[in-house]
Design a protein around this motif. Structure first.
Motif, mmCIF file in Angstrom:
data_model
loop_
_atom_site.group_PDB
_atom_site.id
_atom_site.type_symbol
_atom_site.label_atom_id
_atom_site.label_comp_id
_atom_site.label_asym_id
_atom_site.label_seq_id
_atom_site.Cartn_x
_atom_site.Cartn_y
_atom_site.Cartn_z
ATOM 1 N N GLY A 199 0.854 -1.247 -0.037
ATOM 2 C CA GLY A 199 -0.211 0.144 0.080
ATOM 3 C C GLY A 199 0.903 1.187 -0.042
ATOM 4 O O GLY A 199 0.444 2.217 -0.693
ATOM 5 N N LEU A 200 2.010 1.263 0.669
ATOM 6 C CA LEU A 200 2.776 2.317 0.750
ATOM 7 C C LEU A 200 3.464 2.710 -0.573
ATOM 8 O O LEU A 200 3.872 3.847 -0.903
ATOM 9 N N SER A 201 3.821 1.570 -1.366
ATOM 10 C CA SER A 201 4.613 1.749 -2.485
ATOM 11 C C SER A 201 3.775 2.033 -3.669
ATOM 12 O O SER A 201 4.179 2.199 -4.679
ATOM 13 N N ASN A 202 2.306 1.784 -3.512
ATOM 14 C CA ASN A 202 1.198 2.252 -4.454
ATOM 15 C C ASN A 202 0.082 3.073 -4.100
ATOM 16 O O ASN A 202 -1.005 2.726 -4.221
ATOM 17 N N LEU A 203 0.625 4.286 -3.616
ATOM 18 C CA LEU A 203 -0.508 5.017 -2.849
ATOM 19 C C LEU A 203 -1.265 5.904 -3.753
ATOM 20 O O LEU A 203 -2.468 5.817 -3.777
ATOM 21 N N ARG A 204 -0.746 5.871 -4.983
ATOM 22 C CA ARG A 204 -1.504 6.531 -6.109
ATOM 23 C C ARG A 204 -2.283 5.323 -7.074
ATOM 24 O O ARG A 204 -2.729 6.098 -8.170
ATOM 25 N N LYS A 205 -2.006 4.264 -6.694
ATOM 26 C CA LYS A 205 -2.786 3.315 -7.462
ATOM 27 C C LYS A 205 -3.949 2.540 -6.707
ATOM 28 O O LYS A 205 -3.841 2.432 -5.637
ATOM 29 N N HIS A 206 -5.042 2.395 -7.527
ATOM 30 C CA HIS A 206 -6.098 1.781 -7.041
ATOM 31 C C HIS A 206 -5.654 0.104 -6.756
ATOM 32 O O HIS A 206 -5.242 -0.585 -7.615
ATOM 33 N N GLN A 207 -5.719 -0.547 -5.902
ATOM 34 C CA GLN A 207 -5.260 -1.684 -5.333
ATOM 35 C C GLN A 207 -6.832 -2.771 -5.023
ATOM 36 O O GLN A 207 -7.342 -2.350 -4.180
ATOM 37 N N SER A 208 -6.875 -3.703 -5.927
ATOM 38 C CA SER A 208 -7.747 -4.621 -5.767
ATOM 39 C C SER A 208 -7.456 -5.952 -5.907
ATOM 40 O O SER A 208 -6.319 -6.073 -6.693
ATOM 41 N N PHE A 209 -8.252 -6.899 -5.728
ATOM 42 C CA PHE A 209 -7.866 -8.542 -6.026
ATOM 43 C C PHE A 209 -9.270 -9.171 -6.150
ATOM 44 O O PHE A 209 -10.204 -8.374 -5.953
ATOM 45 N N ASP A 210 -9.198 -10.232 -6.502
ATOM 46 C CA ASP A 210 -10.251 -11.249 -6.649
ATOM 47 C C ASP A 210 -10.728 -11.593 -5.319
ATOM 48 O O ASP A 210 -10.123 -12.329 -4.600
ATOM 49 N N ARG A 211 -12.189 -11.174 -5.036
ATOM 50 C CA ARG A 211 -12.465 -11.569 -3.811
ATOM 51 C C ARG A 211 -12.903 -12.866 -3.707
ATOM 52 O O ARG A 211 -12.975 -13.517 -2.593
ATOM 53 N N LYS A 212 -13.127 -13.691 -4.874
ATOM 54 C CA LYS A 212 -13.465 -15.058 -4.743
ATOM 55 C C LYS A 212 -12.477 -16.150 -4.032
ATOM 56 O O LYS A 212 -12.814 -16.855 -3.370
ATOM 57 N N GLN A 213 -11.202 -15.506 -4.395
ATOM 58 C CA GLN A 213 -10.227 -16.240 -3.887
ATOM 59 C C GLN A 213 -10.063 -16.336 -2.248
ATOM 60 O O GLN A 213 -9.787 -17.239 -1.702
ATOM 61 N N GLY A 214 -10.027 -15.054 -1.751
ATOM 62 C CA GLY A 214 -9.930 -14.803 -0.574
ATOM 63 C C GLY A 214 -11.512 -15.450 0.367
ATOM 64 O O GLY A 214 -11.152 -16.138 1.456
ATOM 65 N N ASP A 215 -12.474 -15.524 -0.270
ATOM 66 C CA ASP A 215 -13.660 -15.868 0.370
ATOM 67 C C ASP A 215 -13.664 -17.448 0.417
ATOM 68 O O ASP A 215 -13.848 -18.031 1.471
ATOM 69 N N MET A 216 -13.150 -18.313 -0.719
ATOM 70 C CA MET A 216 -13.065 -19.472 -0.599
ATOM 71 C C MET A 216 -12.063 -19.983 0.360
ATOM 72 O O MET A 216 -12.323 -21.032 1.010
ATOM 73 N N ASN A 217 -10.758 -19.351 0.800
ATOM 74 C CA ASN A 217 -9.868 -19.703 1.731
ATOM 75 C C ASN A 217 -10.503 -19.662 2.776
ATOM 76 O O ASN A 217 -10.038 -20.354 3.753
ATOM 77 N N CYS A 218 -11.094 -18.458 2.947
ATOM 78 C CA CYS A 218 -11.620 -18.170 4.561
ATOM 79 C C CYS A 218 -12.728 -19.211 4.864
ATOM 80 O O CYS A 218 -12.586 -19.600 6.183
ATOM 81 N N ILE A 219 -13.577 -19.509 3.865
ATOM 82 C CA ILE A 219 -14.394 -20.605 4.195
ATOM 83 C C ILE A 219 -13.742 -21.832 4.886
ATOM 84 O O ILE A 219 -14.342 -22.628 5.724
ATOM 85 N N LEU A 220 -12.862 -22.340 3.913
ATOM 86 C CA LEU A 220 -12.082 -23.414 4.324
ATOM 87 C C LEU A 220 -11.314 -23.356 5.692
ATOM 88 O O LEU A 220 -11.184 -24.348 6.441
ATOM 89 N N LEU A 221 -10.958 -22.269 5.820
ATOM 90 C CA LEU A 221 -10.184 -21.819 7.164
ATOM 91 C C LEU A 221 -11.102 -21.737 8.291
ATOM 92 O O LEU A 221 -10.810 -22.387 9.617
ATOM 93 N N TYR A 222 -12.355 -21.448 8.128
ATOM 94 C CA TYR A 222 -13.568 -21.700 8.953
ATOM 95 C C TYR A 222 -13.834 -22.939 9.270
ATOM 96 O O TYR A 222 -14.192 -23.436 10.659
ATOM 97 N N LEU A 223 -13.735 -23.895 8.361
ATOM 98 C CA LEU A 223 -14.073 -25.355 8.600
ATOM 99 C C LEU A 223 -13.007 -26.015 9.450
ATOM 100 O O LEU A 223 -13.229 -26.549 10.383
ATOM 101 N N ALA A 224 -11.668 -25.762 9.067
ATOM 102 C CA ALA A 224 -10.744 -26.181 9.991
ATOM 103 C C ALA A 224 -10.865 -25.609 11.332
ATOM 104 O O ALA A 224 -10.569 -26.262 12.372
ATOM 105 N N LEU A 225 -11.151 -24.468 11.490
ATOM 106 C CA LEU A 225 -11.281 -23.983 13.096
ATOM 107 C C LEU A 225 -12.412 -24.644 13.595
ATOM 108 O O LEU A 225 -12.122 -24.848 14.813
ATOM 109 N N LEU A 226 -13.451 -25.132 13.050
ATOM 110 C CA LEU A 226 -14.543 -25.726 13.421
ATOM 111 C C LEU A 226 -14.184 -27.040 13.847
ATOM 112 O O LEU A 226 -14.297 -27.744 15.150
ATOM 113 N N CYS A 227 -13.354 -27.704 13.110
ATOM 114 C CA CYS A 227 -12.915 -29.233 13.258
ATOM 115 C C CYS A 227 -11.779 -29.030 14.741
ATOM 116 O O CYS A 227 -11.670 -30.126 15.249
ATOM 117 N N GLN A 228 -11.020 -27.807 14.908
ATOM 118 C CA GLN A 228 -9.901 -27.882 15.895
ATOM 119 C C GLN A 228 -10.593 -27.249 17.356
ATOM 120 O O GLN A 228 -10.311 -27.500 18.370
#
Length: 486
Positions: A199-228
């Motif tokens: 963020g510091l090196s790209n202050l004048r640029k719009h930083q975005s990413f694919d939300r689907k990637q983060g959503d899928m990994n977070c759902i799987l992490l919630y599953l692992a959290l439930l199992c633990q």
């Protein structure tokens, strides 16, 4: 990054960061006129090629100068020297390789055990990076599917080896601390550092990413959290139930151990099944997804500017630098060296904690993950500097998901095969840190944008957790039951 990146390229990155050859997509363009669909497909193919060629450790590798080796007359000797050059000197971390024999010598001549621990920790840094490199070299020869499976299996080989060796020595607390520390390090430290400096090196640029990637990994992490979490809750409720609960537990427990251990083993199979389904989804199902809609012109130009440098600079990495039958022996050798240093690490961690005045919890959760995965962490930060947040998320979230859904259950099942009872009860403090870390990370990534403030918050969360384990003095004895089955 623009949201025009296809689900295939970004999702495949989440666990399979470098899973095969790049597509031959630049040739065969017959005319300059392209429809929107063809332009989108071209961008998707070029993004996928860049993603596959840029792994977490590719940026810390250096190109080998083979001019002197090419003058050798004998072809067999020339091949040996080329392999030595590429494997041992083909990384900027080659200066740390002397720590490997120094650790062996220090252990052999009974030097202070804290020295053995420090040298083993330093020696694991280049070895872990070389294992990733050799896995990618084999993937070039085996194709994207087999290569992706190899990368998904060997991506966290160091953590798995340390965990299995600690299980063999009945040090269950070190096993759980090291695995938990790897997850926390990827979610908070790696991702936080990347988002902050990116963020510091790209202050004048719009930083975005694919939300689907983060959503899928977070759902799987919630599953692992439930199992633990459920084994911990079951143990707490059983202990609070009094004598009657203990009698009931004795009656319903299997002959292999308590109900908590049985529940942990069942949960381990569930997590492995989820991980396998995740791999199948990304390796096969994502190929059937329809192409994304054509992007607007400004976003397409930005996307091309982002990738032009690396597509041209990394074109030489599209081919393997060593043969497959040379990479396999090197991979076995590096794995054996990692196992040797991991054994030193596990056997000396308590002595290092006593010598340095640190708790075993702090070393296992904070020090081991940061130093052991330094190369991968550096790659994630450099990609964030270049505003390639999809790749950064693939490194951080993909590694955390792989440890939570693959390495942890495999360790439990390996302990079962060794006749050792290991459960998924990570204790209240450790489980709370994991749950809060997953929550903070998921909220940070929910809008698909990034800035340095989000990275700073993640880093501050990691600092608080580090301070918590720094002030808490863990007992030297194991707090978890590790009975041998009869």
């Amino acid at each position: 990054m623009s949201s025009t990146i296809s689900m295939e390229s970004s999702s495949n990155l989440s666990l399979i960061e470098n899973g095969g050859r790049s597509c031959s997509c630049d040739g065969g363009s017959g005319s300059d006129k392209r429809t929107p669909t063809s332009e989108t497909a071209e961008i998707s193919r070029r993004n996928r090629r860049s993603v596959q060629n840029l792994s977490a450790t590719s940026l810390i590798r250096k190109r080998s100068d083979l001019k002197l080796i090419s003058r050798v007359r004998w072809e067999f000797l020339r091949r040996i020297l080329t392999n030595l050059q590429e494997v041992l000197l083909g990384t900027k971390l080659f200066l740390l390789f002397p720590a490997v024999p120094l650790a062996v010598v220090a252990h052999r001549y009974e030097c202070p055990r804290a020295w053995v621990f420090a040298l083993s920790l330093l020696g694991l840094i280049p070895l872990a990076e070389r294992i990733s490199f050799l896995t990618e070299q084999i993937a070039f020869h085996t194709g994207p599917t087999v290569g992706g499976l190899m990368n998904a299996t060997c991506g966290n080989a160091t953590e798995m080896i340390i965990a299995i060796l600690a299980v063999g020595q009945r040090k269950m607390r070190i096993v759980k601390l090291s695995l938990l520390g790897s997850i926390l390090s990827n979610l908070l430290f790696v991702l936080g550092t990347s988002l902050f400096f990116g963020g510091l090196s790209n202050l004048r640029k719009h930083q975005s990413f694919d939300r689907k990637q983060g959503d899928m990994n977070c759902i799987l992490l919630y599953l692992a959290l439930l199992c633990q979490t459920l084994p911990m809750i079951l143990r707490l409720t059983t202990e609070a139930g009094g004598t009657g609960a203990r009698i009931e537990e004795h009656l319903t427990a299997s002959e292999d151990g308590s109900v908590v251990v049985v529940l942990s083993r069942a949960s381990s199979f569930v997590m492995l099944f989820a991980y396998l389904a995740f791999l199948i989804f990304h390796l096969f199902s994502s190929r059937l997804s329809p192409p994304p809609p054509p992007p607007p012109l400004p976003q397409r130009e930005e996307e091309e500017d982002v990738y032009d440098d690396d597509v041209s600079d990394k074109s030489e990495e599209e081919e393997a630098v060593i043969a497959m039958w040379s990479a396999i022996p090197w991979l076995i050798t590096m794995t054996l060296l990692v196992a040797l240093l991991s054994e030193y690490l596990v056997s000396t961690i308590q002595d290092a904690a006593d010598t340095w005045g640190l708790s075993v919890g702090f070393i296992g959760i904070i020090l081991l993950p940061i130093v052991g995965n330094a190369a991968e962490h550096a790659g994630a930060v450099i990609f964030a500097f270049r505003n390639k947040l999809d790749i950064t998320l693939g490194i951080a979230l993909g590694s955390a998901t792989q440890i939570a859904l693959f390495v942890v259950p495999v360790t439990v099942l390996v302990a079962w095969a060794m006749g050792i009872e290991m459960d998924l009860n990570f204790n209240l403090l450790e489980t709370a840190c994991l749950a809060l870390s997953i929550l903070v990370t998921s909220f940070t990534l929910q809008d698909g944008t990034s800035n340095y403030m989000k990275g700073l918050v993640l880093l501050l969360c990691y600092v608080v957790i580090a301070a918590c384990f720094f002030v808490s003095k863990s007992p030297s004895t194991e707090t978890n039951t590790t009975h041998t089955m009869t």
